[in-house]
Design an enzyme around this catalytic site. Structure first.
Site, mmCIF file in Angstrom:
data_model
loop_
_atom_site.group_PDB
_atom_site.id
_atom_site.type_symbol
_atom_site.label_atom_id
_atom_site.label_comp_id
_atom_site.label_asym_id
_atom_site.label_seq_id
_atom_site.Cartn_x
_atom_site.Cartn_y
_atom_site.Cartn_z
ATOM 1 N N CYS A 30 -9.712 -2.844 -11.943
ATOM 2 C CA CYS A 30 -9.912 -1.552 -11.201
ATOM 3 C C CYS A 30 -9.989 -1.986 -9.722
ATOM 4 O O CYS A 30 -10.360 -2.468 -8.846
ATOM 5 C CB CYS A 30 -11.450 -1.193 -11.400
ATOM 6 S SG CYS A 30 -12.056 0.284 -10.360
ATOM 7 N N CYS A 33 -12.554 -0.602 -7.207
ATOM 8 C CA CYS A 33 -13.977 -1.597 -7.383
ATOM 9 C C CYS A 33 -13.590 -2.821 -6.771
ATOM 10 O O CYS A 33 -14.436 -3.274 -6.047
ATOM 11 C CB CYS A 33 -13.846 -1.902 -8.791
ATOM 12 S SG CYS A 33 -14.339 -0.612 -9.977
#
Length: 105
Positions: A30, A33
């Site tokens: 991600c 993230c």
């Protein structure tokens, strides 16, 4: 350093913690993230002794993510006295996370 939450330790380390907790639900693939990872690490150092701050990989630990209905990542869950009290979804400025932590100390 940020704590590593797992499905196995979540009850004890997050829900039964004496300190308020910030859980960063993330995945290695991600992009947002990855942007938040250094911020979470910094906050873990800055709030040591006031907040337990850690990460939970949703791919490796799907049960906890499912239980808290984490649909988008990153999702930051603030837990106080064993109950979720706040949720922050997506990449946000460090100041926004600091404000949420300060509200819950």
């Amino acid at each position: 350093m940020a704590f590593k939450f797992t499905d196995a330790n979540f009850q004890k380390e997050a829900l039964e913690s004496d300190l308020p907790v910030l859980v960063d639900f993330y995945a290695d693939w991600c992009g947002p993230c990855k942007m938040m990872a250094p911020v979470v690490e910094e906050l873990a150092g800055e709030y040591e002794g006031k907040f337990k701050i850690g990460k939970l990989n949703v791919d490796e630990e799907p049960n906890t993510a499912e239980k808290y209905r984490v649909m988008s990542i990153p999702t930051m869950l603030v837990i106080k006295d064993g109950q979720p009290v706040d949720t922050i979804v997506g990449a946000v400025p460090k100041k926004k996370l600091q404000d949420k932590l300060d509200e819950n100390i």
